[in-house]
Design a protein around this motif. Structure first.
Motif, mmCIF file in Angstrom:
data_model
loop_
_atom_site.group_PDB
_atom_site.id
_atom_site.type_symbol
_atom_site.label_atom_id
_atom_site.label_comp_id
_atom_site.label_asym_id
_atom_site.label_seq_id
_atom_site.Cartn_x
_atom_site.Cartn_y
_atom_site.Cartn_z
ATOM 1 N N THR A 84 18.096 -55.990 -35.369
ATOM 2 C CA THR A 84 17.515 -55.371 -36.558
ATOM 3 C C THR A 84 16.254 -56.148 -36.929
ATOM 4 N N GLU A 85 15.164 -55.439 -37.062
ATOM 5 C CA GLU A 85 13.867 -56.065 -37.356
ATOM 6 C C GLU A 85 13.456 -55.788 -38.794
ATOM 7 N N LEU A 86 13.105 -56.852 -39.508
ATOM 8 C CA LEU A 86 12.618 -56.740 -40.877
ATOM 9 C C LEU A 86 11.106 -56.938 -40.856
ATOM 10 N N VAL A 87 10.366 -55.901 -41.188
ATOM 11 C CA VAL A 87 8.910 -55.923 -41.134
ATOM 12 C C VAL A 87 8.357 -55.884 -42.551
ATOM 13 N N GLY A 88 7.331 -56.683 -42.819
ATOM 14 C CA GLY A 88 6.714 -56.623 -44.131
ATOM 15 C C GLY A 88 5.733 -57.754 -44.356
ATOM 16 N N GLU A 89 4.866 -57.560 -45.330
ATOM 17 C CA GLU A 89 3.936 -58.619 -45.687
ATOM 18 C C GLU A 89 4.658 -59.676 -46.514
ATOM 19 N N VAL B 126 21.906 -59.462 -34.706
ATOM 20 C CA VAL B 126 20.671 -60.223 -34.539
ATOM 21 C C VAL B 126 19.633 -59.663 -35.503
ATOM 22 N N VAL B 127 19.118 -60.521 -36.371
ATOM 23 C CA VAL B 127 18.106 -60.116 -37.351
ATOM 24 C C VAL B 127 16.847 -60.937 -37.109
ATOM 25 N N VAL B 128 15.730 -60.257 -36.906
ATOM 26 C CA VAL B 128 14.452 -60.938 -36.721
ATOM 27 C C VAL B 128 13.477 -60.434 -37.776
ATOM 28 N N THR B 129 12.623 -61.323 -38.257
ATOM 29 C CA THR B 129 11.572 -60.901 -39.175
ATOM 30 C C THR B 129 10.265 -60.806 -38.407
ATOM 31 N N ASN B 130 9.381 -59.974 -38.914
ATOM 32 C CA ASN B 130 8.111 -59.742 -38.236
ATOM 33 C C ASN B 130 6.992 -59.608 -39.265
ATOM 34 N N GLN B 131 5.841 -60.120 -38.899
ATOM 35 C CA GLN B 131 4.673 -60.035 -39.755
ATOM 36 C C GLN B 131 3.949 -58.709 -39.537
ATOM 37 N N VAL B 132 2.942 -58.471 -40.355
ATOM 38 C CA VAL B 132 2.169 -57.234 -40.250
ATOM 39 C C VAL B 132 0.691 -57.565 -40.101
ATOM 40 N N PRO C 162 3.277 -53.403 -37.696
ATOM 41 C CA PRO C 162 4.018 -54.589 -37.243
ATOM 42 C C PRO C 162 3.312 -55.289 -36.092
ATOM 43 N N ILE C 163 3.473 -56.614 -36.033
ATOM 44 C CA ILE C 163 2.956 -57.390 -34.905
ATOM 45 C C ILE C 163 3.871 -57.160 -33.693
ATOM 46 N N GLY C 164 3.318 -57.282 -32.505
ATOM 47 C CA GLY C 164 4.155 -57.230 -31.303
ATOM 48 C C GLY C 164 4.025 -55.966 -30.493
#
Length: 381
Positions: free
Chosen positions: A145-150, A285-291, A308-310
């Motif tokens: 699960t990906e958490l995306v946000g500034e 599995v939880v990953v955070t992601n930048q924008v 999202p980055i990536g």
């Protein structure tokens, strides 16, 4: 295999001593495997391979030295990766593969059987009934699960809350397991865990003891920590793995289009190993992601200003992508950005001293005061 590990099987809640270095982890795992001790783990160690003709103890030692601790890893790892382990021949690898395939179920099954197994899947509550409803029960185990946000949208605060709720009993929508956390941005705060544990009536010291934390200082170290994680998780019940954030170090170290291909390849390998952990241990599995701001001039009209980055590597690796946004006042919004089963919808939430929580009918928080009524702090992200 993966679904079997995700079923609601009780696991001990008592905390064991935390392993402080890789050598101690290796010795503890070896002792547990030799004496047959288990702590809620449903995986089988590589010592089972000694029952295979031609496999010797030195082969087992070589596998462990390469951080291959379970027969699930032997099954899921491609032969080209196993060949990189010095001292193990192609013939020995072939014998291992044949033996493991005979020990574990693999292949097709009916969709009905798959659906029946999925009904027993554990989902971890988030601390907010609105978010749990949005996610049809909470964070899925066995997937990414990906958490995306500034910044200041609550990504790290949600991770802190999940690190506590994953330890709750199954009947309280927890995972009855421990949490493994890879921190790449120095945002983990024990004080937050203590406050959230008190909200859920858990012993703060035991809650902290059930969280294994490691700080990653570069992208190579981040990958090394993930490879070492398997050894730490064998013999214990882990219900959650957190990486906060998955992309920050890759983004900082690989700049420009000339290094984009190499960055994406290494990020892809990291995410593939993460998925392998979810498959082997049945954990969430939880990953955070930048924008990043989209360079497309039309993005402002389509509403997709932040991306999202990536790129596609990240998009394909995450089963569920959740976009966290700022709203009016201290309200935050979570939107289902991509999911194979969830409809596109959103829910509102608030960050309080007790972690992620619902809004009250008048738009305020239920428990505690808002953590966003002040200037941004490192642990508010």
């Amino acid at each position: 295999m993966a679904l079997q590990l995700q079923q609601r099987q009780p696991a001990p809640r008592a905390a064991e001593s935390r392993l402080v270095n890789a050598e101690a982890e290796h010795q503890a795992v070896a002792l547990q495997e030799e004496e047959g001790m288990e702590d809620g783990s449903t995986t089988m160690g590589v010592e089972v391979l000694l029952n295979c003709e031609g496999i010797q103890k030195r082969h087992i030692d070589l596998l462990r030295k390469a951080n291959v601790h379970t027969i699930d890893q032997v099954l899921l790892m491609p032969c080209r990766e196993l060949r990189q382990i010095e001292g193990i021949s192609d013939k020995t690898i072939e014998k291992m593969k044949i033996f493991v395939k005979g020990q574990m179920e693999q292949g097709f099954q009916s969709a009905k059987d798959y659906a029946d197994q999925s009904k027993n899947m554990i989902k971890l509550q988030t601390g907010s009934t609105a978010i749990d409803t949005l996610l049809e029960g909470g964070i899925e185990t066995g997937s990414i699960t990906e958490l995306v946000g500034e910044f200041r949208t609550g990504k790290t605060q949600l991770c802190h809350t999940l690190a506590v709720t994953c330890q709750l009993p199954l009947e309280s929508n927890g995972g009855e397991g421990k949490c493994l956390w890879i921190d790449t941005e120095n945002t983990f705060r024990p004080s937050r865990v203590i406050a959230i544990a008190k909200r859920f009536n858990l012993d703060p010291e035991r809650t902290l003891d059930n969280i294994m934390i490691a700080r990653a200082y570069n992208s190579e170290h981040q990958l090394e920590l993930l490879i070492q994680a398997t050894g730490a998780m064998v013999g214990h019940r882990y219900s959650l793995v957190i990486v906060d954030s998955a992309t920050a170090l890759f983004r900082a170290e690989y700049t420009g289009r000339g290094e984009l291909n190499e960055r994406q390849q290494k990020l892809g390998r990291f995410l593939r190993i993460l998925q392998r952990l979810a498959d082997i241990f049945g954990c969430a599995v939880v990953v955070t992601n930048q924008v990043v701001t989209s360079p497309d001039p039309m993005a402002v009209y389509t509403g997709n200003v932040l991306q999202p980055i990536g790129g596609n590597i990240m998009a394909h690796a995450s089963q569920t992508r959740l976009f966290l946004k700022k709203a009016r006042g201290d309200t935050r919004k979570m939107q289902v950005f991509d999911s194979p089963s969830l409809p596109e919808a959103e829910a509102e939430y608030r960050i309080t001293d007790g972690g992620v929580d619902d809004l009250s009918e008048d738009g305020g928080g239920k428990k505690g005061k808002s953590r966003f009524g002040k200037k941004k702090d490192d642990d508010d992200e």
